[in-house]
Each structure stands twice: as C-alpha cells, then as structure tokens.
Scaffold this motif. Structure first.
Motif, short mmCIF file in Angstrom:
data_model
loop_
_atom_site.label_atom_id
_atom_site.label_comp_id
_atom_site.label_asym_id
_atom_site.label_seq_id
_atom_site.Cartn_x
_atom_site.Cartn_y
_atom_site.Cartn_z
N VAL A 103 0.84 -1.20 0.00
CA VAL A 103 0.00 0.00 0.00
C VAL A 103 0.87 1.25 0.00
N LEU A 107 0.82 4.22 -2.91
CA LEU A 107 0.47 5.60 -2.59
C LEU A 107 1.64 6.54 -2.87
N PRO A 233 -0.86 3.72 5.77
CA PRO A 233 -0.55 2.29 5.62
C PRO A 233 -0.12 1.67 6.94
N THR A 246 -5.77 -7.48 -2.23
CA THR A 246 -4.33 -7.33 -2.37
C THR A 246 -3.78 -8.10 -3.56
N LEU A 249 -3.85 -6.03 -6.78
CA LEU A 249 -2.95 -4.88 -6.64
C LEU A 249 -1.50 -5.32 -6.82
N ARG A 301 -7.13 0.51 6.53
CA ARG A 301 -8.11 0.07 5.53
C ARG A 301 -8.34 1.16 4.49
N ALA A 303 -6.20 3.37 3.61
CA ALA A 303 -5.01 3.42 2.76
C ALA A 303 -5.07 2.32 1.69
N LEU A 304 -5.53 1.13 2.07
CA LEU A 304 -5.65 0.05 1.10
C LEU A 304 -6.68 0.40 0.04
N ALA A 307 -5.21 2.93 -2.27
CA ALA A 307 -4.25 2.29 -3.18
C ALA A 307 -4.99 1.66 -4.36
#
Length: 327
Positions: A103, A107, A233, A246, A249, A301, A303-304, A307
């Motif tokens: 993450v 970012l 993150p 994830t 990503l 969360r 931040a995820l 991302a």
C-alpha cells in the motif's frame, strides 16, 4: 513463502554476489532451506555460506556477511541473522507488513505504480488500418508501452500488425468513455458490442463497476476527512475480504508489462474489473460504524482502498477513460 521459494531467493543472492565479483564460485543448482537448528533463530535457516566457503576460498562467516545484505528486504525476507560458524537465519515479513509495504509503495508512486523498464529503449511500430477500433487500440497500446520505457510509433500502411475485429457500427453515440471501453475491453479477436449496455449504471456493466469503485474510494476519503482521520498504511485487522483485494494490486505491474509486450490493452481493462470487483465488498469495512471511533485499523483500511483507487485511476487514464470523483 515456502522453502522452495526461499531457496530460489538465496540462489539469487549468491548469483548477484558472483556477478559483483565478491564471490568467486560456481553458483550451486540448489541450496537447502530448513527450520533453524539449535542456537538458530527466525523462520528458516540455510547453510549455504558453509557450503560455498571452501570453493570460494573464504571463511564461512565472510561468505555469510557477503550474502546477508543481498537477502535482507528481498523475497519477503525482513531480516537475516548470522549464527554459529556461518548459518544464515531468515526472518520473514508477516502478511500485515507485506500489505502495508504494498500500500505504501502504491500511494508513494501514484499513477506511476507498475511502470517499469521491460521495453526500455525500444521503438514499437504499430501499423494499423484506417478503422476506428484499430486506431483506439493503437492509441492505448502506445500509452501502455510508454509505462514500460518504450516508445510507440503509429503508422498506416502494409503490412498491418494491429488489426482487431472492427466495430460493427460507429461507437461515437456512446460518448467518448463508453465508446473507448466498448472497443478496448474485448479481446482483439472478439467483435465489440456497440450497445447502450455500456451506459447503464448497474452491476452488469463492467465499466460502471470500475468507475463506481473509483468514485466510491474518493467518497470514502472525503467522509474520513469529515470524521477527522486520513489514510495511513499499516497492519490491518484480520478480514476475510483482504486477500481478494491485495492479489490484483500486487499483480498490477505484471499486467502492465504483459499488456505492453503483447499489445493487449484488453488485459488491462479486464484487470481493472478484477480490482473493482475485489474493492467494492471491502469498502463496506473502511469507515467506522455507529459509535465506533476511528482507529489505526480504519486508517490502514482507508489506505488500502486509496491504493486500489490509485490503480483504477491510473489504469483508466492509460485507456483514455475518465476516472470520476463522483458518480
């Protein structure tokens, strides 16, 4: 990470040490990675330094010191501790650490996440017929090739090397964004559907899901700001929906490279659908509920989610499609 994967990582470190001239030894075909023995520590251990010491003409501890910095931070290895006569003890990063790193990387890099040098210095010539779908595909390919350090040149003439199945009718009435999606989302050998289905705002429309997922992330960020917290993150509380998000990503750099080398923007389009479909169920757990106070888990969360939104926005931009803030 399995012992087999760790063995490959250790072999890679040996190979780099040899290439750098710090070890003069034949790279072995395999190394053994096992659980640490008495006096060891960490998750796994290897005796590769002892194995290479005699042919390298160096003490095992010196070989271990050469390999250690080449292992730390690679392949999910958090730290390496040398014990005894030269055993390398491997401490792995935990899943939460790996997610936080992923993450954080996305970012920090923003829309450049996934860009690489697979086509560095290469000039890719795209010869296309005078046909709307071929033109749109070539334009998207040129954008994606640039993410991998290459440069695309679009030409008209024979022999044509970009010839997707033509659109059955003019896609212009769909509007710029839906028209491009209709032409780019199908594989080149599939006939595109030029229908109003690309305009409907419902789950059956992949373009709507992708753009809605991005807009949802922007809404989450705005609402988090009103609640007094921002993305950060960090470790996430266990959540059954974490891995499905994830995984795409992590795959994004590989997808971009494949789309560039195979001249296949449809791969990127389908990948964005996978990101959106993983993000939307996860979005429901991002913000506090009821009397719940914002916590480190909520910041992680968010931040995820941001991302994922970054990947969606960057991917849509490469396809020449707008990523709306509101939808």
């Amino acid at each position: 990470m399995t012992p087999v994967e760790l063995s490959r990582t250790v072999l890679g470190a040996v190979r780099r040490a040899v290439e750098d001239g710090e070890l003069s030894v034949a790279v072995p075909e395999r190394v053994v990675v096992t659980e640490p023995g008495p006096g060891g520590c960490g998750d796994y251990a290897t005796n590769v330094a002892l194995q290479l010491a005699r042919p390298a003409g160096q003490p095992p501890l010196r070989v271990a010191e050469i390999l250690r910095p080449r292992l730390v931070g690679t392949g999910g290895i958090r730290d390496v501790v040398v014990t005894g006569p030269g055993f390398l003890n491997l401490c792995l990063r935990r899943q939460g650490d790996l997610v936080a790193d992923l993450v954080g990387d996305i970012l920090r890099q923003g829309s450049a996440y996934g860009h690489g040098d697979a086509l560095a210095g290469q000039v890719v010539v795209l010869r296309v017929p005078y046909e709307v779908r071929a033109e749109v595909v070539a334009d998207a390919v040129a954008r994606i090739v640039a993410t991998q350090g290459g440069r695309a040149v679009v030409e008209h003439g024979e022999p044509v090397n970009v010839r997707p199945v033509p659109a059955p009718e003019d896609p212009a009435p769909l509007g710029a964004d839906a028209a491009r999606w209709a032409l780019l989302h199908p594989a080149p050998h599939d006939r595109p559907r030029i229908t109003a289905d690309h305009l409907v705002q419902r789950e059956s429309n992949p373009l709507f899901r992708v753009r809605y997922a991005h807009a949802r992330v922007r809404s989450l960020s705005r609402n988090a700001g009103r609640l007094g917290f921002a993305a950060e993150p960090g470790p996430l509380a266990p959540h059954s929906l974490l891995t499905p998000l994830t995984t795409p990503l992590t795959a994004h750099p590989r997808i971009l490279t494949a789309a560039a080398t195979h001249r296949a923007p449809d791969r990127l389009a389908r990948h964005l659908v996978a990101v959106a479909d993983a993000l939307l169920p996860f979005a429901v757990c991002v913000l506090p509920v009821g009397e719940e106070k914002p916590s480190a888990a909520h910041r992680a969360r968010l931040a995820l989610a941001e991302a994922a939104g970054t990947v969606l926005a960057g991917g849509l931009s490469l396809l020449g499609i707008d990523a709306p803030e509101h939808l």
